[in-house]
Enzyme design. Sequence first.
Site, PDB file in Angstrom:
ATOM      1  N   LYS A 268       0.856  -1.198   0.000  1.00 33.85           N
ATOM      2  CA  LYS A 268       0.000   0.000   0.000  1.00 33.85           C
ATOM      3  C   LYS A 268       0.889   1.245   0.000  1.00 33.85           C
ATOM      4  CE  LYS A 268      -1.893   2.679   3.105  1.00 33.85           C
ATOM      5  NZ  LYS A 268      -1.870   3.952   2.380  1.00 33.85           N
TER       6      LYS A 268
ATOM      7  N   GLU B 125      -1.622   7.470   0.168  1.00 35.21           N
ATOM      8  CA  GLU B 125      -2.756   7.953  -0.629  1.00 35.21           C
ATOM      9  C   GLU B 125      -2.379   9.194  -1.430  1.00 35.21           C
ATOM     10  OE1 GLU B 125      -2.554   7.444   2.587  1.00 35.21           O
ATOM     11  OE2 GLU B 125      -2.983   9.279   3.708  1.00 35.21           O
TER      12      GLU B 125
ATOM     13  N   GLY C  42       3.832   4.200  13.253  1.00 36.47           N
ATOM     14  CA  GLY C  42       4.634   2.995  13.532  1.00 36.47           C
ATOM     15  C   GLY C  42       4.260   2.368  14.874  1.00 36.47           C
TER      16      GLY C  42
ATOM     17  N   GLU D 140      10.647   1.606   9.780  1.00 41.10           N
ATOM     18  CA  GLU D 140      11.590   2.687   9.436  1.00 41.10           C
ATOM     19  C   GLU D 140      10.852   3.985   9.692  1.00 41.10           C
ATOM     20  OE1 GLU D 140      14.708   2.394   8.387  1.00 41.10           O
ATOM     21  OE2 GLU D 140      14.711   0.216   8.202  1.00 41.10           O
TER      22      GLU D 140
ATOM     23  N   CYS E 143      13.519  11.446   5.964  1.00 41.00           N
ATOM     24  CA  CYS E 143      13.815  10.872   7.284  1.00 41.00           C
ATOM     25  C   CYS E 143      15.252  11.161   7.677  1.00 41.00           C
ATOM     26  CB  CYS E 143      13.546   9.374   7.276  1.00 41.00           C
ATOM     27  SG  CYS E 143      14.481   8.488   6.032  1.00 41.00           S
TER      28      CYS E 143
ATOM     29  N   GLU F  68      10.517  16.294  14.628  1.00 40.34           N
ATOM     30  CA  GLU F  68      10.811  16.208  13.201  1.00 40.34           C
ATOM     31  C   GLU F  68       9.984  17.278  12.480  1.00 40.34           C
ATOM     32  OE1 GLU F  68       9.366  12.664  11.193  1.00 40.34           O
ATOM     33  OE2 GLU F  68      11.329  12.401  10.266  1.00 40.34           O
TER      34      GLU F  68
HETATM   35  P1  NAD Z   1       2.555   8.363   7.765  1.00 35.16           P
HETATM   36  O1  NAD Z   1       2.963   7.578   8.971  1.00 35.16           O
HETATM   37  O2  NAD Z   1       1.516   9.388   7.911  1.00 35.16           O
HETATM   38  O3  NAD Z   1       2.052   7.376   6.601  1.00 35.16           O
HETATM   39  C1  NAD Z   1       2.850   6.330   6.107  1.00 35.16           C
HETATM   40  C2  NAD Z   1       1.958   5.257   5.513  1.00 35.16           C
HETATM   41  O4  NAD Z   1       1.188   4.666   6.561  1.00 35.16           O
HETATM   42  C3  NAD Z   1       0.968   5.762   4.475  1.00 35.16           C
HETATM   43  O5  NAD Z   1       0.856   4.816   3.431  1.00 35.16           O
HETATM   44  C4  NAD Z   1      -0.334   5.838   5.273  1.00 35.16           C
HETATM   45  O6  NAD Z   1      -1.495   5.732   4.477  1.00 35.16           O
HETATM   46  C5  NAD Z   1      -0.178   4.635   6.184  1.00 35.16           C
HETATM   47  N1  NAD Z   1      -0.984   4.654   7.388  1.00 35.16           N
HETATM   48  C6  NAD Z   1      -1.508   5.732   8.045  1.00 35.16           C
HETATM   49  N2  NAD Z   1      -2.202   5.329   9.120  1.00 35.16           N
HETATM   50  C7  NAD Z   1      -2.118   3.982   9.167  1.00 35.16           C
HETATM   51  C8  NAD Z   1      -2.627   2.980  10.057  1.00 35.16           C
HETATM   52  N3  NAD Z   1      -3.381   3.288  11.111  1.00 35.16           N
HETATM   53  N4  NAD Z   1      -2.327   1.678   9.813  1.00 35.16           N
HETATM   54  C9  NAD Z   1      -1.553   1.346   8.751  1.00 35.16           C
HETATM   55  N5  NAD Z   1      -1.061   2.240   7.860  1.00 35.16           N
HETATM   56  C10 NAD Z   1      -1.333   3.549   8.074  1.00 35.16           C
HETATM   57  O7  NAD Z   1       3.928   8.975   7.200  1.00 35.16           O
HETATM   58  P2  NAD Z   1       4.110   9.968   5.963  1.00 35.16           P
HETATM   59  O8  NAD Z   1       3.638  11.323   6.387  1.00 35.16           O
HETATM   60  O9  NAD Z   1       3.576   9.350   4.740  1.00 35.16           O
HETATM   61  O10 NAD Z   1       5.717   9.978   5.830  1.00 35.16           O
HETATM   62  C11 NAD Z   1       6.548  10.801   6.558  1.00 35.16           C
HETATM   63  C12 NAD Z   1       7.186  10.036   7.716  1.00 35.16           C
HETATM   64  O11 NAD Z   1       7.883   8.912   7.228  1.00 35.16           O
HETATM   65  C13 NAD Z   1       8.233  10.866   8.440  1.00 35.16           C
HETATM   66  O12 NAD Z   1       8.092  10.690   9.823  1.00 35.16           O
HETATM   67  C14 NAD Z   1       9.547  10.273   7.966  1.00 35.16           C
HETATM   68  O13 NAD Z   1      10.631  10.462   8.822  1.00 35.16           O
HETATM   69  C15 NAD Z   1       9.197   8.844   7.802  1.00 35.16           C
HETATM   70  N6  NAD Z   1      10.142   8.180   6.897  1.00 35.16           N
HETATM   71  C16 NAD Z   1      11.076   7.320   7.425  1.00 35.16           C
HETATM   72  C17 NAD Z   1      12.019   6.710   6.599  1.00 35.16           C
HETATM   73  C18 NAD Z   1      13.059   5.763   7.132  1.00 35.16           C
HETATM   74  O14 NAD Z   1      13.641   5.054   6.338  1.00 35.16           O
HETATM   75  N7  NAD Z   1      13.303   5.722   8.437  1.00 35.16           N
HETATM   76  C19 NAD Z   1      11.994   6.992   5.222  1.00 35.16           C
HETATM   77  C20 NAD Z   1      11.031   7.871   4.726  1.00 35.16           C
HETATM   78  C21 NAD Z   1      10.096   8.452   5.579  1.00 35.16           C
END
Ligand code: NAD
Length: 508
Positions: free
Chosen positions: A192, A195, A250, A267, A301, A401
């Site tokens: 997935k 969105e 996470g 991650e 990140c 962050e």
């Molecule tokens: P997010 O956590 O809002 O969303 C990530 C994904 O999770 C999306 O596909 C979203 O639809 C899904 N999601 C949301 N709620 C969920 C739930 N309840 N259950 C399962 N899935 C769900 O993150 P974002 O805003 O898309 O990305 C930014 C974040 O990602 C930042 O915190 C960034 O640091 C982190 N990031 C980390 C790494 C790494 O390798 N450590 C790399 C890139 C981004």
Amino acid sequence: MKDLNIITEQTVAVPDAPYQARHYIDGVFQDNEDGRVSDRISPSHGVLVSQAALGGEAETAKAIAAARTAFDDGRWSRLSGKERAAVLTKVADLIEANEERLAVLETLESGKPISQSRGECGGAADLWRYAASLARSSHGQSHNALGDDMLGVVLKEPIGVVSIITPWNFPFWILSQKLPFALAAGCTCVVKPSEMTPSTTAMLGDLLTEAGVPAGVCNIVLGYGTPVGSMMSTHEDVDMVSFTGSTAVGKHITAAAGNTLKKVALELGGKNPQVIFPDADLESAADAVTFGVYFNVGQCCNSSSRIIVHEDIADDFVARVVELSRHVAFGNPLNPDTQVGAIVTQDHQAKIDGYVQAAKAEGAEVCLGGGVLNVDGVGAQFYQPTVIRGVTADMAIVREEVFGPVLVVQTFSTIEEAIALANDSDYGLSAGVWSDNIHTCLAFSRRAQAGTIWTNTWMDGFPEVTFGGVKQSGQGREIGQYGFDEFLEVKSLVMRVGASRAPWVKVP
Ligand code: NAD
């Protein structure tokens, strides 16, 4: 804002029609059962970029069932490593052949510059090739020193059905840090994307089919975290969740997955410091700091969102970073000369600005930027390069962050102080050290609490070198041998050979 390098000209065209992103389930592209779609408007160009099927429980259940059946019947998991590697290598070739198509959509959905999208999408092919090489070299252990009549063999087997959930900031790259490794291990997957950036992931479905990935082995469901992502994290037929995204989500996924005790690899976010000692190559360090904070508009990140610089050089060093910041090309993402593009959403832009305004109100000094940036022709969903000093360690802008082009400056006088400041964070994704003295670099590197430490460089990465975070930046590892091993389960075979075992029951 005056004295910045702003690019307004556009040289790459917006496609004539929006991309229609559909689910890819059991090898078939399909619409939502109820026909629902979500629209994605480009953050920079304001055009409708894509319309994506908006999945629900029915689509997610179908995808998980397809992955489960495909895993259990062995159509992929029981192929030889050589056979799997051949298919994954073909996917890599197809990714390269489709780089431009992928890159334009990646740019329009995320707002990042086209040169970066080309590098990200085309460069991802190398992750697929490297993962293919691992498919052939997977092996366990043998124990032949257990006595003449015993033999132990430890096998590594694919863990099963893996849910892969990805964020919007590097959609195709992060997918490629996970999916080819899971497939190389013999797993089947449900994917997935965010969105906000569904299209390049959906386009991959075509390439998988063309390369010969059997139906059901990789399934792609488009939609929101709830219900799609949550079902992917809780369903009993899923064996592992591999998630990249925010620390908050996470934690939620870990708790939700606990009910079925599936494995969870995470991650997550970071607040990554670069520490600069006076004996470093300061010009190179200033350039790397500038790159580290503005790359992907800081929506990264690995953003080096804070620097910890020795007090003797702090004024000159900050002045140099401010000077370099004025030369970084912000502007229209559809121009190959642009280095920094748009902010992903208006809400996110407001969040970035909120951190900056709060820091100002608490007495921090804004050395550069600190506000919205209007780029002629592509609007105001941009943010100025921003450098902030005079902060205290308890301010939100130092601890949280920000995920924007915002650098905060802290200072130190001894290495002990530098290490303490670097480690004074809930996060532990990456850190950097700049010094000409190997002892200084190693002392810092060994005591810094982070999954990756860069020495006299920033954000260099290789498929071979594993990646991941400590503390609240995540658990488990991605890419490299360790990343591959995450998708393998270990099974021990204990065998008696030759003489029969001594009887346990004493028969009188
Ligand atoms: P997010 O956590 O809002 O969303 C990530 C994904 O999770 C999306 O596909 C979203 O639809 C899904 N999601 C949301 N709620 C969920 C739930 N309840 N259950 C399962 N899935 C769900 O993150 P974002 O805003 O898309 O990305 C930014 C974040 O990602 C930042 O915190 C960034 O640091 C982190 N990031 C980390 C790494 C790494 O390798 N450590 C790399 C890139 C981004």
